[in-house]
Write a protein that holds these residues in place. Structure first.
Motif, PDB file in Angstrom:
ATOM      1  N   LYS A   1       6.774 -12.676  17.549  1.00  0.00           N
ATOM      2  CA  LYS A   1       6.936 -11.788  16.249  1.00  0.00           C
ATOM      3  C   LYS A   1       5.936 -12.701  15.880  1.00  0.00           C
ATOM      4  N   GLU A   2       4.193 -13.095  16.434  1.00  0.00           N
ATOM      5  CA  GLU A   2       3.277 -13.094  16.477  1.00  0.00           C
ATOM      6  C   GLU A   2       2.486 -12.166  16.470  1.00  0.00           C
ATOM      7  N   ALA A   3       2.795 -11.624  17.772  1.00  0.00           N
ATOM      8  CA  ALA A   3       1.828 -10.150  18.731  1.00  0.00           C
ATOM      9  C   ALA A   3       2.269  -9.244  16.986  1.00  0.00           C
ATOM     10  N   LYS A   4       3.094  -9.166  16.586  1.00  0.00           N
ATOM     11  CA  LYS A   4       3.739  -7.712  15.175  1.00  0.00           C
ATOM     12  C   LYS A   4       2.721  -7.907  14.422  1.00  0.00           C
ATOM     13  N   GLU A   5       2.716  -9.601  13.875  1.00  0.00           N
ATOM     14  CA  GLU A   5       2.366  -9.549  12.389  1.00  0.00           C
ATOM     15  C   GLU A   5       0.901  -9.659  13.332  1.00  0.00           C
ATOM     16  N   LYS A   6       0.417  -9.940  14.183  1.00  0.00           N
ATOM     17  CA  LYS A   6      -1.308 -10.145  14.301  1.00  0.00           C
ATOM     18  C   LYS A   6      -1.366  -8.270  14.503  1.00  0.00           C
ATOM     19  N   GLN A   7      -0.531  -7.677  15.085  1.00  0.00           N
ATOM     20  CA  GLN A   7      -0.699  -5.661  15.112  1.00  0.00           C
ATOM     21  C   GLN A   7      -1.005  -5.330  13.546  1.00  0.00           C
ATOM     22  N   LEU A   8      -0.206  -5.831  12.726  1.00  0.00           N
ATOM     23  CA  LEU A   8       0.151  -5.056  11.114  1.00  0.00           C
ATOM     24  C   LEU A   8      -1.156  -5.828  10.488  1.00  0.00           C
ATOM     25  N   LEU A   9      -1.584  -6.963  10.698  1.00  0.00           N
ATOM     26  CA  LEU A   9      -2.527  -6.859   9.940  1.00  0.00           C
ATOM     27  C   LEU A   9      -4.235  -6.549  10.762  1.00  0.00           C
ATOM     28  N   ALA A  10      -4.163  -6.092  11.553  1.00  0.00           N
ATOM     29  CA  ALA A  10      -4.844  -5.228  12.753  1.00  0.00           C
ATOM     30  C   ALA A  10      -5.290  -3.713  12.011  1.00  0.00           C
ATOM     31  N   LYS A  11      -4.050  -3.334  11.729  1.00  0.00           N
ATOM     32  CA  LYS A  11      -4.116  -1.877  11.211  1.00  0.00           C
ATOM     33  C   LYS A  11      -3.854  -2.086  10.286  1.00  0.00           C
ATOM     34  N   LYS A  12      -3.446  -2.958   9.286  1.00  0.00           N
ATOM     35  CA  LYS A  12      -4.134  -2.999   7.537  1.00  0.00           C
ATOM     36  C   LYS A  12      -5.742  -3.274   8.004  1.00  0.00           C
ATOM     37  N   ALA A  13      -6.678  -4.102   8.141  1.00  0.00           N
ATOM     38  CA  ALA A  13      -7.737  -3.960   8.160  1.00  0.00           C
ATOM     39  C   ALA A  13      -8.133  -2.466   8.608  1.00  0.00           C
ATOM     40  N   LEU A  14      -8.079  -1.928   9.567  1.00  0.00           N
ATOM     41  CA  LEU A  14      -8.778  -0.411   9.919  1.00  0.00           C
ATOM     42  C   LEU A  14      -8.291   0.635   9.321  1.00  0.00           C
ATOM     43  N   GLU A  15      -7.007   0.348   8.994  1.00  0.00           N
ATOM     44  CA  GLU A  15      -6.936   1.259   7.435  1.00  0.00           C
ATOM     45  C   GLU A  15      -7.869   1.071   5.555  1.00  0.00           C
ATOM     46  N   LYS A  16      -8.109  -0.497   5.652  1.00  0.00           N
ATOM     47  CA  LYS A  16      -8.210  -0.887   4.498  1.00  0.00           C
ATOM     48  C   LYS A  16     -10.367  -0.236   4.946  1.00  0.00           C
ATOM     49  N   LYS A  17     -10.879  -0.421   6.126  1.00  0.00           N
ATOM     50  CA  LYS A  17     -12.198  -0.252   6.630  1.00  0.00           C
ATOM     51  C   LYS A  17     -12.640   1.631   6.622  1.00  0.00           C
ATOM     52  N   LYS A  18     -11.223   2.155   7.085  1.00  0.00           N
ATOM     53  CA  LYS A  18     -11.367   3.881   6.761  1.00  0.00           C
ATOM     54  C   LYS A  18     -11.861   4.456   5.475  1.00  0.00           C
ATOM     55  N   LYS A  19     -10.757   3.458   4.347  1.00  0.00           N
ATOM     56  CA  LYS A  19     -11.130   3.784   2.952  1.00  0.00           C
ATOM     57  C   LYS A  19     -12.831   3.334   1.712  1.00  0.00           C
ATOM     58  N   ILE A  20     -12.987   2.083   2.764  1.00  0.00           N
ATOM     59  CA  ILE A  20     -14.227   1.721   2.581  1.00  0.00           C
ATOM     60  C   ILE A  20     -15.396   2.148   2.726  1.00  0.00           C
ATOM     61  N   PHE A  21     -15.652   3.074   4.336  1.00  0.00           N
ATOM     62  CA  PHE A  21     -16.018   3.315   4.917  1.00  0.00           C
ATOM     63  C   PHE A  21     -15.886   5.250   5.329  1.00  0.00           C
ATOM     64  N   GLY A  22     -15.519   5.783   5.229  1.00  0.00           N
ATOM     65  CA  GLY A  22     -15.218   6.914   4.719  1.00  0.00           C
ATOM     66  C   GLY A  22     -14.090   7.241   6.185  1.00  0.00           C
ATOM     67  N   TYR A  23     -13.021   8.120   6.555  1.00  0.00           N
ATOM     68  CA  TYR A  23     -13.029   8.448   7.825  1.00  0.00           C
ATOM     69  C   TYR A  23     -12.676  10.285   8.371  1.00  0.00           C
ATOM     70  N   ASP A  24     -12.946  10.412   9.333  1.00  0.00           N
ATOM     71  CA  ASP A  24     -12.481  11.578   9.478  1.00  0.00           C
ATOM     72  C   ASP A  24     -11.242  11.357  10.401  1.00  0.00           C
ATOM     73  N   GLU A  25     -10.616  11.983  10.469  1.00  0.00           N
ATOM     74  CA  GLU A  25      -9.297  11.469  11.006  1.00  0.00           C
ATOM     75  C   GLU A  25      -9.149  12.245  12.043  1.00  0.00           C
ATOM     76  N   VAL A  26      -9.557  13.398  12.114  1.00  0.00           N
ATOM     77  CA  VAL A  26      -9.429  14.702  13.612  1.00  0.00           C
ATOM     78  C   VAL A  26     -10.756  14.246  14.436  1.00  0.00           C
ATOM     79  N   ARG A  27     -11.314  13.915  14.091  1.00  0.00           N
ATOM     80  CA  ARG A  27     -12.646  13.249  14.922  1.00  0.00           C
ATOM     81  C   ARG A  27     -12.445  12.106  15.344  1.00  0.00           C
ATOM     82  N   LYS A  28     -11.840  11.288  14.682  1.00  0.00           N
ATOM     83  CA  LYS A  28     -12.566  10.101  14.656  1.00  0.00           C
ATOM     84  C   LYS A  28     -13.158   9.109  14.730  1.00  0.00           C
ATOM     85  N   GLU A  29     -13.941   9.774  13.490  1.00  0.00           N
ATOM     86  CA  GLU A  29     -15.220   9.165  13.421  1.00  0.00           C
ATOM     87  C   GLU A  29     -15.328   8.769  11.838  1.00  0.00           C
ATOM     88  N   PHE A  30     -16.441   7.438  11.552  1.00  0.00           N
ATOM     89  CA  PHE A  30     -16.280   6.947   9.912  1.00  0.00           C
ATOM     90  C   PHE A  30     -18.002   7.588   9.722  1.00  0.00           C
TER      91      PHE A  30
END
Length: 509
Positions: free
Chosen positions: A224-253
């Motif tokens: 359960k702890e690992a799942k929560e950690k993974q979820l937090l990491a995913k949310k942090a990445l999505e937040k970073k994409k929204k802030i810095f801009g992100y190209d989903e095809v080329r996987k570049e900020f």
């Protein structure tokens, strides 16, 4: 629209389209006669009409009208050809088949050879530096020659065209051949020629079917702890994409900060575009980190940055420029209503109805901001033309800016200001965007009434206050460096390597 692409248009209607472009440009372009007189431009429009003696399909007409618009020599003024349109259903089907393999490549056009500059896919046989000889029988050289005169750089600049062609190669290729699931391509790598057919499915991982004899692997149990950690990491990445801009095809900020592996005191800020993301938050994060890490030298990589937001480059400048200064001059327009009306030209009708109270308020407010000067021209009052103040955590160290021919529009305006104040050392080649001014701001798309080609040009002249004496050219580098075919093959970056060597020399003193 797809049927219209293959339909011939009468001479009379084509003449009306020429008149439409002529009228719109003369009425709304605020700096039309910088590189060509209005008399010469009118002569070109008239000559084009005389040359049209028989019906033409829209994209055949495109070659003539685009060259006339290109003679204005201002890169934002373009005519766009018609592309095949796909329905939502057709696009879903295509996406299920996988991404187009060519969309996973970026290119460089060096000495009239098209090279793979980056490979964002999984095909390891397509190495950086590989030459593309032909695609479905079409050579890059054929495309470059055919479309070279259909667009312009700013002024008399020549560095833009090869860089711009590399960026638009896939688009131009689609004009010549329909989109297909498989594409035969001839490649050359270190004098070895090979042919390969790329397919949409080639980029998808192949799932191996299990045989009856294969041993079933027990599923991995995740706590359960690992799942929560993974979820937090995913949310942090999505937040970073929204802030810095992100190209989903080329996987570049869009905005990415990194450090030289051998020397963390040198930071590299790669900015692909001044669009997307939440730029104010992004730069606040970036320069806070730079301050915390005690970075001494900053490299700003604007290569292939085609421009974007004027407020963004002003905000970025506040973190680098060390004096109070005016960043842009008075923004000229041709009349009081042209900018306001055309700003909302391409807003969908439904959205216009829903947001009509807000749009009406903004339109009236903008209308009131456009004034007539004592010298007879119109200009828009804006806070963007006021003197700007450096940030409290303004970067004080050495600044290097990497530029090339595809550094355009806002990239050139930003570079011109840094160049004038001698705040940075520039490495690369002359920018494709002019160093004195750009005509952009509001860039409506206008459909020609009969051919349905798209006309696009800027409605505001945005000039830097401190102008060079050189007319019709971009920002020149202090150190001219052009990557070679061998540089791509070795995956080396001569511009960045020059900075590292320079910094090492300074430290050795």
């Amino acid at each position: 629209m797809n049927k219209h692409i293959d339909s011939e248009i009468s001479v009379k209607r084509l003449h009306k389209d020429v008149d439409f472009v002529h009228k719109k440009i003369f009425k709304l372009h605020p700096d039309l006669d910088r590189y060509i007189t209005k008399e010469k431009l009118t002569f070109k429009f008239d000559s084009l009409k005389k040359s049209i003696q028989q019906p033409l399909k829209p994209n055949a007409f495109f070659f003539g009208i685009s060259q006339v618009v290109g003679s204005i020599r201002q890169g934002h003024a373009t005519i766009q050809p018609l592309q095949k349109q796909y329905t939502t259903k057709e696009l879903k089907i295509l996406n299920k088949r996988g991404k187009s393999p060519l969309s996973l490549l970026s290119y460089a056009f060096v000495n009239e050879e098209l090279l793979i500059a980056k490979n964002f896919g999984k095909d390891s046989t397509l190495k950086v530096g590989t030459v593309i000889k032909s695609v479905a029988g079409i050579t890059p050289q054929f495309l470059y020659t055919k479309y070279r005169k259909t667009e312009a750089s700013d002024g008399y600049n020549t560095t833009y065209f090869q860089r711009g062609f590399a960026r638009k190669f896939n688009t131009l290729l689609n004009l010549e051949r329909p989109m297909a699931d498989s594409i035969p391509i001839v490649f050359s790598y270190k004098d070895s020629i090979f042919e390969k057919t790329l397919t949409r499915t080639s980029e998808k991982a192949k799932v191996k079917k299990k045989s009856d004899k294969e041993t079933k692997v027990a599923p991995v149990v995740v706590s359960k702890e690992a799942k929560e950690k993974q979820l937090l990491a995913k949310k942090a990445l999505e937040k970073k994409k929204k802030i810095f801009g992100y190209d989903e095809v080329r996987k570049e900020f869009t905005r990415h900060l990194s450090y030289i592996p051998s020397d963390s005191s040198i930071a590299v800020l790669k900015i692909k575009s001044f669009t997307g993301g939440k730029e104010k938050v992004a730069y606040a994060h970036i320069f806070k980190e730079i301050e915390q890490k005690k970075v001494k030298s900053l490299v700003i990589d604007l290569r292939n940055n085609g421009g974007g937001s004027l407020p963004e480059i002003i905000n970025l400048y506040r973190y680098i420029g060390q004096d109070f200064t005016t960043f842009v001059d008075t923004m000229k327009v041709t009349n009081r209503t042209g900018v306001v009306y055309n700003r909302y030209r391409n807003v969908p009708k439904t959205a216009m109805v829903i947001a009509s109270p807000l749009i009406t308020y903004l339109a009236v407010k903008e209308l009131c901001s456009i004034k007539k000067s004592p010298f007879g021209y119109y200009y828009q009052k804006s806070k963007l033309t006021k003197r700007i103040q450096p940030r409290d955590n303004n970067f004080q160290g050495n600044v290097y800016v990497l530029i090339n021919g595809a550094s355009f529009s806002a990239s050139a305006v930003f570079s011109a200001n840094l160049k004038h104040l001698k705040r940075a050392t520039f490495i690369g080649e002359e920018t494709g965007g002019a160093s004195k001014s750009t005509v952009a701001g509001v860039l409506p798309i206008m459909r020609l009434p009969h051919s349905k080609l798209k006309l696009r040009f800027g409605l505001m002249e945005i000039a830097v206050p401190h102008k060079t004496t050189v007319e019709g050219h971009g920002v020149y580098p202090d150190i001219t460096l052009l990557p070679t075919k061998e540089d791509f093959e070795k995956n080396s970056d001569p511009e960045l390597e020059w900075v590292i060597q320079k910094e090492n020399e300074l430290k050795a003193k």
